[in-house]
Design a protein around this motif. Sequence first.
Motif, PDB file in Angstrom:
ATOM      1  N   ARG A  28     -13.819 -29.870  15.444  1.00  0.00           N
ATOM      2  CA  ARG A  28     -13.696 -29.419  16.828  1.00  0.00           C
ATOM      3  C   ARG A  28     -14.751 -28.353  17.036  1.00  0.00           C
ATOM      4  N   ASN A  29     -15.702 -28.632  17.904  1.00  0.00           N
ATOM      5  CA  ASN A  29     -16.711 -27.645  18.249  1.00  0.00           C
ATOM      6  C   ASN A  29     -16.262 -27.032  19.576  1.00  0.00           C
ATOM      7  N   VAL A  30     -15.737 -25.819  19.484  1.00  0.00           N
ATOM      8  CA  VAL A  30     -15.179 -25.131  20.652  1.00  0.00           C
ATOM      9  C   VAL A  30     -16.193 -24.098  21.128  1.00  0.00           C
ATOM     10  N   ASN A  31     -16.829 -24.416  22.245  1.00  0.00           N
ATOM     11  CA  ASN A  31     -17.796 -23.511  22.862  1.00  0.00           C
ATOM     12  C   ASN A  31     -18.858 -23.042  21.862  1.00  0.00           C
ATOM     13  N   GLY A  32     -19.310 -23.981  20.977  1.00  0.00           N
ATOM     14  CA  GLY A  32     -20.372 -23.669  20.026  1.00  0.00           C
ATOM     15  C   GLY A  32     -19.917 -23.291  18.628  1.00  0.00           C
ATOM     16  N   THR A  33     -18.624 -23.133  18.405  1.00  0.00           N
ATOM     17  CA  THR A  33     -18.105 -22.771  17.084  1.00  0.00           C
ATOM     18  C   THR A  33     -17.375 -23.965  16.470  1.00  0.00           C
ATOM     19  N   ASP A  34     -17.766 -24.338  15.232  1.00  0.00           N
ATOM     20  CA  ASP A  34     -17.144 -25.479  14.551  1.00  0.00           C
ATOM     21  C   ASP A  34     -15.878 -25.077  13.806  1.00  0.00           C
ATOM     22  N   PHE A  35     -14.852 -25.901  13.955  1.00  0.00           N
ATOM     23  CA  PHE A  35     -13.620 -25.815  13.178  1.00  0.00           C
ATOM     24  C   PHE A  35     -13.500 -27.160  12.469  1.00  0.00           C
ATOM     25  N   GLN A  69     -14.545 -29.442  29.984  1.00  0.00           N
ATOM     26  CA  GLN A  69     -13.604 -28.378  30.379  1.00  0.00           C
ATOM     27  C   GLN A  69     -12.225 -28.693  29.795  1.00  0.00           C
ATOM     28  N   ASP A  70     -12.086 -28.454  28.517  1.00  0.00           N
ATOM     29  CA  ASP A  70     -10.853 -28.774  27.806  1.00  0.00           C
ATOM     30  C   ASP A  70      -9.738 -27.800  28.189  1.00  0.00           C
ATOM     31  N   ALA A  71      -8.673 -28.334  28.748  1.00  0.00           N
ATOM     32  CA  ALA A  71      -7.559 -27.492  29.211  1.00  0.00           C
ATOM     33  C   ALA A  71      -6.870 -26.771  28.054  1.00  0.00           C
ATOM     34  N   THR A  72      -6.822 -27.400  26.882  1.00  0.00           N
ATOM     35  CA  THR A  72      -6.177 -26.775  25.726  1.00  0.00           C
ATOM     36  C   THR A  72      -6.902 -25.496  25.313  1.00  0.00           C
ATOM     37  N   TYR A  73      -8.207 -25.483  25.495  1.00  0.00           N
ATOM     38  CA  TYR A  73      -9.015 -24.320  25.128  1.00  0.00           C
ATOM     39  C   TYR A  73      -9.488 -23.557  26.366  1.00  0.00           C
ATOM     40  N   HIS A  74      -8.646 -23.521  27.384  1.00  0.00           N
ATOM     41  CA  HIS A  74      -8.856 -22.721  28.591  1.00  0.00           C
ATOM     42  C   HIS A  74     -10.141 -23.056  29.335  1.00  0.00           C
ATOM     43  N   GLY A  75     -10.463 -24.352  29.396  1.00  0.00           N
ATOM     44  CA  GLY A  75     -11.569 -24.807  30.227  1.00  0.00           C
ATOM     45  C   GLY A  75     -12.949 -24.728  29.618  1.00  0.00           C
ATOM     46  N   VAL A  76     -13.075 -24.387  28.332  1.00  0.00           N
ATOM     47  CA  VAL A  76     -14.405 -24.355  27.715  1.00  0.00           C
ATOM     48  C   VAL A  76     -14.758 -25.750  27.182  1.00  0.00           C
ATOM     49  N   LYS A  77     -16.033 -25.940  26.876  1.00  0.00           N
ATOM     50  CA  LYS A  77     -16.498 -27.220  26.351  1.00  0.00           C
ATOM     51  C   LYS A  77     -16.040 -27.383  24.903  1.00  0.00           C
ATOM     52  N   VAL A  78     -15.452 -28.568  24.606  1.00  0.00           N
ATOM     53  CA  VAL A  78     -15.016 -28.900  23.253  1.00  0.00           C
ATOM     54  C   VAL A  78     -15.537 -30.293  22.909  1.00  0.00           C
ATOM     55  N   VAL A  79     -16.158 -30.395  21.738  1.00  0.00           N
ATOM     56  CA  VAL A  79     -16.613 -31.685  21.235  1.00  0.00           C
ATOM     57  C   VAL A  79     -15.759 -32.020  20.017  1.00  0.00           C
ATOM     58  N   TYR A  80     -15.010 -33.106  20.118  1.00  0.00           N
ATOM     59  CA  TYR A  80     -14.166 -33.588  19.023  1.00  0.00           C
ATOM     60  C   TYR A  80     -14.921 -34.700  18.300  1.00  0.00           C
ATOM     61  N   THR A  81     -14.990 -34.630  16.981  1.00  0.00           N
ATOM     62  CA  THR A  81     -15.690 -35.644  16.203  1.00  0.00           C
ATOM     63  C   THR A  81     -14.872 -35.998  14.970  1.00  0.00           C
TER      64      THR A  81
END
Length: 125
Positions: free
Chosen positions: A67-74, A42-54
């Motif tokens: 940064r995988n933000v709620n299933g989308t890769d950046f 629950q990443d606060a920067t992305y309004h509580g959605v799941k974020v995976v940083y690699t």
Amino acid sequence: MKTIKLLMFFVAAATMMTMSSCTKEKEDNSLAGTKWQLVNEQDATYHGVKVVYTVTFGQNKEMTFTRNVNGTDFVMKGTYTYKDGSGVGLLYQEGDSNEYRLTFKVSGNTLTLNFSLRDIVMTKI
């Protein structure tokens, strides 16, 4: 006499050049082939959605930050320098010509990446 002085000058200059080339710093490549990650449910920067940083470090000083933000890769890619536990990555996001300068520190199995004015603490995987 002038010839001897001139010869001594060239010998001294050659000796100094040889000695200075021996003191060249060896690049630290200890991060090559490593991968680091933080899963934030629950990443606060992305309004509580799941974020995976690699972060991954390649064999030739390549660095990838995903940064995988709620299933989308950046994805950002570029190169890095690293010495004495601190480093700097110069990365580009696909489709963006801006260069991003990310700093990081490594201590044991922990990498602290400074991104967007905050620290992201990742673990080696």
